[in-house]
Design an enzyme around this catalytic site. Structure first.
Site, PDB file in Angstrom:
ATOM      1  N   ARG A  33      -0.215 -13.799   7.515  1.00 18.10           N
ATOM      2  CA  ARG A  33       0.804 -13.055   8.266  1.00 18.10           C
ATOM      3  C   ARG A  33       0.328 -12.716   9.679  1.00 18.10           C
ATOM      4  NH1 ARG A  33       3.453  -7.727   5.755  1.00 18.10           N
ATOM      5  NH2 ARG A  33       1.381  -6.824   5.811  1.00 18.10           N
TER       6      ARG A  33
ATOM      7  N   ARG B  30       7.085   5.239  -2.337  1.00 22.06           N
ATOM      8  CA  ARG B  30       5.978   4.451  -2.875  1.00 22.06           C
ATOM      9  C   ARG B  30       5.282   5.178  -4.009  1.00 22.06           C
ATOM     10  NH1 ARG B  30       4.739   1.067   1.906  1.00 22.06           N
ATOM     11  NH2 ARG B  30       3.201  -0.472   1.305  1.00 22.06           N
TER      12      ARG B  30
HETATM   13  P1  ADP Z   1       2.813  -3.347   3.135  1.00 18.78           P
HETATM   14  O1  ADP Z   1       4.072  -3.181   2.356  1.00 18.78           O
HETATM   15  O2  ADP Z   1       2.628  -4.743   3.617  1.00 18.78           O
HETATM   16  O3  ADP Z   1       1.576  -2.807   2.450  1.00 18.78           O
HETATM   17  P2  ADP Z   1       3.567  -1.254   5.087  1.00 18.78           P
HETATM   18  O4  ADP Z   1       3.680  -1.578   6.517  1.00 18.78           O
HETATM   19  O5  ADP Z   1       4.795  -0.868   4.341  1.00 18.78           O
HETATM   20  O6  ADP Z   1       2.850  -2.527   4.470  1.00 18.78           O
HETATM   21  O7  ADP Z   1       2.508  -0.050   4.897  1.00 18.78           O
HETATM   22  C1  ADP Z   1       1.217  -0.077   5.475  1.00 18.78           C
HETATM   23  C2  ADP Z   1       0.404   1.124   4.999  1.00 18.78           C
HETATM   24  O8  ADP Z   1       1.036   2.354   5.440  1.00 18.78           O
HETATM   25  C3  ADP Z   1       0.275   1.286   3.484  1.00 18.78           C
HETATM   26  O9  ADP Z   1      -0.788   0.517   2.973  1.00 18.78           O
HETATM   27  C4  ADP Z   1       0.022   2.797   3.364  1.00 18.78           C
HETATM   28  O10 ADP Z   1      -1.309   3.125   3.655  1.00 18.78           O
HETATM   29  C5  ADP Z   1       0.902   3.378   4.457  1.00 18.78           C
HETATM   30  N1  ADP Z   1       2.238   3.737   3.944  1.00 18.78           N
HETATM   31  C6  ADP Z   1       3.422   3.125   4.246  1.00 18.78           C
HETATM   32  N2  ADP Z   1       4.441   3.688   3.574  1.00 18.78           N
HETATM   33  C7  ADP Z   1       3.908   4.679   2.819  1.00 18.78           C
HETATM   34  C8  ADP Z   1       4.427   5.618   1.870  1.00 18.78           C
HETATM   35  N3  ADP Z   1       5.740   5.638   1.565  1.00 18.78           N
HETATM   36  N4  ADP Z   1       3.570   6.479   1.267  1.00 18.78           N
HETATM   37  C9  ADP Z   1       2.268   6.469   1.569  1.00 18.78           C
HETATM   38  N5  ADP Z   1       1.700   5.609   2.419  1.00 18.78           N
HETATM   39  C10 ADP Z   1       2.494   4.716   3.048  1.00 18.78           C
END
Ligand code: ADP
Ligand code: ZN
Length: 218
Positions: free
Chosen positions: A127, A88
């Site tokens: 959702r 991300r």
């Molecule tokens: P969405 O794609 O719907 O935002 P996710 O379930 O992928 O939801 O992620 C939820 C939260 O978890 C994000 O908003 C972030 O705070 C954290 N998160 C998930 N993946 C990462 C990542 N690769 N790096 C940093 N934070 C992450």
């Protein structure tokens, strides 16, 4: 095949990754799900991650990278994997390429799911997620009875971070930190883009076409 999903919150990464993982018989690794499991189990990692997730901010790179590296080192992931929600940030993407290269692996394709901001916000607000099997449903497009998961019978809940303030912060984090990854994967010729404005089945068919997976019935 080693794949990653890009796309803003609400784009449908989780739904597509779940289906693709069943079809290709390779693990689906969702960093969001791993964090949420840790939060509900009250682990140290969960306590730390919750401070960021509840505000719509990203969990720091060192924590997230270490967690994914450990998961991808497991024997099960040697035959291929699908990452959903990681990388991300540019730092995460570079670290991922680096540590996969150490044992001769690489990311084959990055799938970007493209959607208008208005549809994203609408999908997040509608959702509901199953506490048991983690599948998610859109209240507008699925007939949901008694807040019960049609697949496993578990309870459906609204995620804590699917409220308007936190959604806004997640969109800011997406534009600032994650959108630049599109260019990173374009430059290394690994990006495929799929439109997701349509129905889930169409999106999934578009993904299979983009990956040149043919002859499979869905
Ligand atoms: P969405 O794609 O719907 O935002 P996710 O379930 O992928 O939801 O992620 C939820 C939260 O978890 C994000 O908003 C972030 O705070 C954290 N998160 C998930 N993946 C990462 C990542 N690769 N790096 C940093 N934070 C992450
Ligand atoms: Zn379920």
């Amino acid at each position: 095949m080693n794949l990653i999903f890009l796309g803003a919150p609400g784009a449908g990464k989780g739904t597509a990754a779940t289906k693709l993982s069943e079809l290709l018989d390779i693990p689906h690794i969702s960093t969001g799900d791993i964090f949420r499991t840790n939060i509900s189990n009250g682990t140290e990692l969960g306590k730390l991650a919750d401070q960021y997730i509840s505000k719509g901010n990203l969990v720091p790179d060192d924590v997230t990278i270490g967690m994914v590296k450990a998961r991808l080192s497991e024997p099960e992931c040697q035959k291929g994997f699908i990452l959903d929600g990681f990388p991300r940030t540019l730092g995460q993407a570079e670290a991922l390429d680096r540590f996969l290269a150490e044992d001769g692996r690489k990311i084959d394709r990055a799938i970007d799911i493209v959607l208008s901001e208005a549809t994203l916000v609408e999908r997040l607000t509608n959702r509901r997620v199953c506490v048991a099997c983690k599948l998610s449903y859109n209240l507008k497009t699925h007939k949901i009875a008694d807040n019960t998961c049609p697949v496993c019978g578990g309870s459906l809940i609204m995620r804590d971070d699917d409220n308007p303030q936190v959604i806004a912060a997640r969109m800011v984090a997406y534009h600032k930190d994650t959108e630049p990854l599109i260019d990173y994967y374009v430059r290394s010729r690994r990006l495929v883009r799929v439109n997701s404005e349509e129905k889930i089945a169409d999106t999934f068919a578009n993904i299979l076409t983009a990956l040149e997976i043919r002859g499979i019935k869905i």
